[in-house]
Each structure stands twice: as C-alpha cells, then as structure tokens.
Scaffold this motif. Structure first.
Motif, mmCIF file in Angstrom:
data_model
loop_
_atom_site.group_PDB
_atom_site.id
_atom_site.type_symbol
_atom_site.label_atom_id
_atom_site.label_comp_id
_atom_site.label_asym_id
_atom_site.label_seq_id
_atom_site.Cartn_x
_atom_site.Cartn_y
_atom_site.Cartn_z
ATOM 1 N N GLU A 140 0.848 -1.201 0.000
ATOM 2 C CA GLU A 140 0.000 0.000 0.000
ATOM 3 C C GLU A 140 0.879 1.245 0.000
ATOM 4 O O GLU A 140 1.098 1.868 1.037
ATOM 5 C CB GLU A 140 -0.933 -0.015 1.219
ATOM 6 N N PRO A 141 1.372 1.622 -1.172
ATOM 7 C CA PRO A 141 2.186 2.845 -1.237
ATOM 8 C C PRO A 141 1.320 4.036 -0.829
ATOM 9 O O PRO A 141 0.101 4.013 -1.031
ATOM 10 C CB PRO A 141 2.572 2.950 -2.713
ATOM 11 N N PRO A 142 1.919 5.051 -0.252
ATOM 12 C CA PRO A 142 1.149 6.218 0.188
ATOM 13 C C PRO A 142 0.824 7.133 -0.992
ATOM 14 O O PRO A 142 1.448 8.182 -1.167
ATOM 15 C CB PRO A 142 2.088 6.878 1.190
ATOM 16 N N TYR A 143 -0.196 6.703 -1.763
ATOM 17 C CA TYR A 143 -0.539 7.439 -2.988
ATOM 18 C C TYR A 143 -0.783 8.922 -2.701
ATOM 19 O O TYR A 143 -1.481 9.274 -1.753
ATOM 20 C CB TYR A 143 -1.793 6.856 -3.638
ATOM 21 N N GLY A 144 -0.226 9.757 -3.538
ATOM 22 C CA GLY A 144 -0.410 11.200 -3.412
ATOM 23 C C GLY A 144 0.665 11.872 -2.565
ATOM 24 O O GLY A 144 0.834 13.097 -2.636
ATOM 25 N N GLN A 145 1.403 11.074 -1.789
ATOM 26 C CA GLN A 145 2.386 11.675 -0.874
ATOM 27 C C GLN A 145 3.684 12.069 -1.592
ATOM 28 O O GLN A 145 4.443 12.898 -1.071
ATOM 29 C CB GLN A 145 2.685 10.723 0.283
ATOM 30 N N GLY A 146 3.935 11.491 -2.750
ATOM 31 C CA GLY A 146 5.123 11.890 -3.506
ATOM 32 C C GLY A 146 5.016 13.348 -3.933
ATOM 33 O O GLY A 146 5.961 14.138 -3.780
ATOM 34 N N ARG A 147 3.864 13.699 -4.426
ATOM 35 C CA ARG A 147 3.609 15.085 -4.826
ATOM 36 C C ARG A 147 3.689 16.010 -3.611
ATOM 37 O O ARG A 147 4.263 17.104 -3.681
ATOM 38 C CB ARG A 147 2.228 15.144 -5.476
ATOM 39 N N ILE A 148 3.123 15.559 -2.490
ATOM 40 C CA ILE A 148 3.139 16.380 -1.273
ATOM 41 C C ILE A 148 4.581 16.598 -0.796
ATOM 42 O O ILE A 148 4.964 17.715 -0.417
ATOM 43 C CB ILE A 148 2.252 15.716 -0.192
ATOM 44 N N ALA A 149 5.384 15.547 -0.853
ATOM 45 C CA ALA A 149 6.796 15.686 -0.463
ATOM 46 C C ALA A 149 7.513 16.664 -1.388
ATOM 47 O O ALA A 149 8.320 17.490 -0.946
ATOM 48 C CB ALA A 149 7.478 14.323 -0.486
ATOM 49 N N ALA A 150 7.218 16.567 -2.684
ATOM 50 C CA ALA A 150 7.858 17.482 -3.641
ATOM 51 C C ALA A 150 7.451 18.928 -3.358
ATOM 52 O O ALA A 150 8.295 19.836 -3.346
ATOM 53 C CB ALA A 150 7.469 17.087 -5.071
ATOM 54 N N LEU A 151 6.166 19.146 -3.114
ATOM 55 C CA LEU A 151 5.686 20.501 -2.824
ATOM 56 C C LEU A 151 6.302 21.036 -1.533
ATOM 57 O O LEU A 151 6.529 22.234 -1.382
ATOM 58 C CB LEU A 151 4.147 20.512 -2.722
ATOM 59 N N ALA A 152 6.607 20.133 -0.583
ATOM 60 C CA ALA A 152 7.236 20.533 0.686
ATOM 61 C C ALA A 152 8.729 20.816 0.521
ATOM 62 O O ALA A 152 9.378 21.286 1.443
ATOM 63 C CB ALA A 152 7.019 19.447 1.738
ATOM 64 N N GLY A 153 9.263 20.474 -0.658
ATOM 65 C CA GLY A 153 10.677 20.775 -0.914
ATOM 66 C C GLY A 153 11.625 19.620 -0.656
ATOM 67 O O GLY A 153 12.812 19.842 -0.393
ATOM 68 N N ALA A 154 11.145 18.377 -0.742
ATOM 69 C CA ALA A 154 12.038 17.218 -0.545
ATOM 70 C C ALA A 154 13.302 17.384 -1.384
ATOM 71 O O ALA A 154 13.236 17.736 -2.563
ATOM 72 C CB ALA A 154 11.308 15.931 -0.931
ATOM 73 N N SER A 155 14.456 17.130 -0.761
ATOM 74 C CA SER A 155 15.724 17.290 -1.486
ATOM 75 C C SER A 155 16.120 16.006 -2.210
ATOM 76 O O SER A 155 16.854 16.043 -3.199
ATOM 77 C CB SER A 155 16.828 17.733 -0.528
ATOM 78 N N ALA A 156 15.658 14.859 -1.726
ATOM 79 C CA ALA A 156 15.901 13.571 -2.379
ATOM 80 C C ALA A 156 14.778 12.633 -1.958
ATOM 81 O O ALA A 156 14.202 12.792 -0.880
ATOM 82 C CB ALA A 156 17.249 12.971 -1.966
#
Lengths: 319, 319
Positions: B197-213
């Motif tokens: 169960e991957p956390p769908y939608g959280q990749g975009r949220i991490a990117a918007l939060a400024g994830a560096s990697a």
C-alpha cells in the motif's frame, strides 16, 4: 573462471545495469536517464505510448537469432507501433528478465543491439528494469510525439481510398520457414526474420500525406488489414499483380514448394507500414496494392482479386 | 468443458484482450485507449516514465498470492516509482505473458486487480500486450506528470537534512517470512506482502514541501537509503527509537525469534516513500527517522544509532 564464462548470477543485477547503461547517448529531450526511480523527458502533447513483449521460444529462439539481433528486434517491433500512429519515437524503456545462468556476454550483446537499433530509429533508451526469470522475456515501451498532429487510427479508411504499403512483406515469414527446415539461407530472408527493418520515418510521412488509417504488419498483411477493415467498416480488395515478389521470397518459395504470395499476404514480423489514402495523396515510394470499397452483404472483408484468400490467416499468440 | 475450466489457450489472445479492456474507465486525458497500435494521451512536460517487471516465482508465487493481488501489486509497485520522483501517475501500459494452460479465471482475476488498483492510484490503463510464455511475467510502464515542478532525484540530500518516511516499513517482509514458514497469519502482514500500500499522493506532497531527495522502498530501507547516500555523497544515521513497530511486526518477530527492527530496516516490497527534507519542512504525517550529515572518512554510509547494521542488506535479483 574466465571473464567470458560469467553468468548473470555472477555479475548481479546492479552491475549488469551499469554495463547496459554505461556511456549511453541521450537525446536533448531527456532530462533524467537511467539510474533514478523514473526517467524524465521533455515531451509535447499528445503523446503516443505502446508496449510489446518478446518472449524466448515464442518470439525468438536463441539458436535462431544472435543476442544482438534480439536486442535490435525488440526496439524495431515497438517503434513500428509508434510509426503506425503517424508519430515519431522519442523515448524507450526496457524490462529485461533472464535466467541466472544466462551468459553475461548474451546480455551485453543484447544490450548492444538494443542501443544500436535505438540509434537507427532515433529514439533514446531512458530507463529499464532487470530481473531473474525462467526464460528470457523482454518488454519494450516506446513513447512518441505527434508534433501536434492528430494520430492516424485504424478506423478511418473510406470507400474510394487506395491501400499502399512501405517496407518489406513476407521476408521474415520466408526466413522463419527456412530456419524451421534447418537451413540458414537465403541469408537475406534469415536476417529479415532476425531483425525486421521497419520503414523508420515513413509513419510521419504517411500522416503528413493524410493517411486515413494505418497499421504496422506484425501478424500478416491480411490479418492486419482485417483490423482496419473491421474497425473502419469497409471492404478491402488487394491486387495480386501489384505485389513485388523479391528474389529471396522466390527462392524460398521454390525450395519449399509454396506460393511466394503466401509469404507476402500472411507472413508476419516484417513490420512494414500499410495505410489507406485518398487516391491523389499516396506518398512517393509507397506501393499501391489495393482498393477500399463500401461493405457488401458479407460485412467487412479482405479479398485478393475479388476472392477470399485460401491460405492461413495470421497469428494468435495462444493458438 | 465448463466455462470455469477454460484456459488462455482456449480463449485466445484477442478475446482475452477484449475481456480485460471491456468497459474500461479512461481519464479525460486519454484520447485513444486500448485497441490501436498505440495509446494517445494528453500530457504535460516534463513527463516521468518508469517500468517494472513482475515474474512468477521471483516476485510472486501463485499459491502465496491470489491473482487479483498480483494485479494490484503490479500497479502499486510501479506507481510508487512515479510518486518517488514527486510526480502524479497518469497513464499505464501493461504487458502480460502467461502459459497457454493458465486458467482464464486467473487472467481475469489478475485484470480485475489491475483495474481496481489503477482506480485507487488514479491512473488510466491505456494499453497493453498479451502473449504466451513458460511462466507468468508482467511488465507495467507508468507515465506521470510533474505539473511543471522539477523532479525529486536521489542525489539532492544535504548535510543537515532530516530523513522521513510515509507508508509501511517491514510489513511485506514480515508477511514473506510468515508465508515462507507455511503460515497464513497474521493476516495483516500476509496481505501487506500480497498487495503493498504505497502512500498514494504523498510523492507530490513531499515534492511541494521541498524534498531534497526521495526514493520508494522496494529493496529495504537501508539498501534504498544507500542509493540516496551514495548519489548525494552524504552519510545518513537512523535512530532506532524513532521507528514505530506495528503490532503485526511484533507478532511475527516473536513467532520467528527475530528482531522486529530487522523487518523495518531490511524488508523490501512495502513501497513506502522515504525522503530528505530541510529541518523545518517535513510534511505532516511523515515520520522523522534520521539525519543527514557530511561524509566522514568511510565515504557515504548508512548507520543505525551511529553503528553499521549487522543484518542482511537488501535484495539483488540475481543474488
């Protein structure tokens, strides 16, 4: 153990990926190539996308095709699908599954063929996946650009159109017939079976010329024109005398006691493009081989000089 | 022969494709879905593209996972790669290879799972290829949109960043350990192995939060953070006490006499997202589990409370 005896189990997944991707040439539209979770490409909309699988002993035999040919074929058959939509191929991802005991040299030769055909077709290898399996299985997904044009579909053929093709018809089928009888010549037919030569760039040319419907010939001309006829709701009649019968086909037909036109009409895997055009818009160097008419009582049909073809009709992967 | 005894060889390739694609729901960005040489999608640039293979007896066993679970997993593991780039999945193409003696019901259950998980993940199944093979092999290629944002790569982690994850860690590994010992419970762990169960939608949220990697955890947290550490040229230290140990993991660890943290740190196939963030920008509901620092003399390293982890280190598909 000498280097040449190494297997994929000796080398490991990550080293194999490094060897496949080392020094890869990427197009200017590739922002991130292999090595991250996904590739990133500059694209324009709409985008065409197609996938094909090649499985050992179904689509190729390692004793009939060298590894480099398998790599080239994996690219060619997929790019042909993109061309058949009237698009230009841009990026490609590959999945490669093989037994651990596969020689490393086989995988590297395969990768060399893959990269060489990508260059010939003008497409960038941007990513992939490598894993173990009981038999070699290859998945290739190609992306393509329409440069803003509408795609050429299978359902647009109209009564009055001409049918024309570009590329080879029957060569791969003749090569397959030769290999199946244990022979290795004529070389031209065998090579055509090992590596199809789709008419790269001609899909876009057909689209610009106004093709009303198009498909690439993977299962045989009659079978694939059947898709166009059914989807377009038309009848298609092919003209026997309009097909050039190349010398290797004549040689194989003579040796096997068969009608060379059989290879042309039912042989698959050459990945020629066949399309329908208004009578005045067939592109240069495409060969007109038939006509489109309104359906009669029998529904959509494919005929040859007005009659049903009495040979085999194509290829079903579960038949 | 009753309907339920039919095999893929009875049904044929074209009928199977019809059954898989019949009544398919397509997103508004899909201009042409299954049934032509390629799918056509409205996309925006840049585009993310990723492929994964799932092979029978390597990535799944038919007696450990029902067909519907295999279909769901095939989508989930691939969408996780798109999420890990900070993108939103849009379209998906699937290659399906299986023996002719595979029950038709298995293929239809697989297709139902595939379609259900596509709906959960918000991605359109737009095309595919079906063929025969000696074992079941599935290729899934997913396309994703970055909505104009730069992708989140593996090489952007900086000294001073925090490490945080979202999703499950160790559940699938615990389920695998249970199944390997011939048990079927705890159900939650077994189901986590069958369908991540991957956390769908959280990749975009991490990117918007400024994830560096960012990366998705497919081979195990230590192994996958190792990719970020090496590519970013940093050291990562994880804090043992910061990991929640869920009840099913405690149960499996007690039953198998193992350290539950072993599942969390080295268990693969949950497809959680793990990312690095500046200290003040970790998104809500992500769990901080470590810190990023400059590399010491030993080069990029992953440590747990300052020391190397003494367990197994992850997964190589040819090891």
């Amino acid at each position: 153990m000498s280097l040449s005896d190494r297997t994929l189990a000796d080398v490991g997944e990550f080293r194999l990926i490094e060897e496949i991707t080392d020094g890869l040439t990427l197009g200017p539209d590739v922002m991130i190539g292999p090595g991250d979770d996904g590739a990133v490409l500059a694209v324009d909309s709409p985008l065409v996308c197609s996938v094909d699988l090649l499985v050992e002993n179904v689509h190729f035999k390692t004793d009939w095709s060298p590894a480099e040919s398998v790599g080239r074929k994996a690219v060619a058959v997929n790019v042909a699908d993109i061309e058949a939509m009237g698009a230009t191929p841009t990026g490609l991802v590959v999945g490669f599954a093989a037994p651990g005991e596969t020689p490393e040299s086989w995988a590297l030769d395969f990768a060399r063929g893959l990269r060489a055909e990508c260059e010939t077709a003008g497409v960038s290898l941007v990513g992939g996946d490598v894993t173990r399996a009981a038999q070699i299985a290859i998945s290739v997904t190609v992306l393509g650009s329409l440069d803003g044009r509408p795609p050429v579909r299978r359902d647009g053929a109209r009564a009055g159109d001409l049918v024309a093709f570009r590329g080879r018809l029957g060569w791969a089928g003749a090569g397959w017939a030769v290999l199946g009888r244990g022979f290795r010549s004529p070389r031209a037919a065998v090579q055509a079976y090992q590596v199809p030569e789709p008419p790269y760039g001609q899909g876009r040319i057909a689209a610009l010329a106004g093709a009303s419907a198009m498909i690439d010939v993977s299962d045989g001309l009659l079978a694939d024109l059947g898709h166009i006829a059914r989807r377009s709701g038309v009848a298609i009649d092919l003209h026997r005398e309009s097909f050039p019968i190349a010398e290797p086909l004549q040689a194989v037909a003579a040796a096997t006691g068969s009608d060379p036109l059989g290879f042309v009409l039912t042989g698959g895997e050459d990945h020629a493009l066949v399309a329908t055009f208004a009578a005045d818009s067939v592109p240069a160097d495409w060969t007109v081989v038939g006509t489109v008419s309104a359906v009669g009582e029998g529904g959509p049909t494919i005929t040859v000089d007005g009659s049903a073809w009495e040979g085999e009709q194509g290829w079903d992967h579960y038949a």
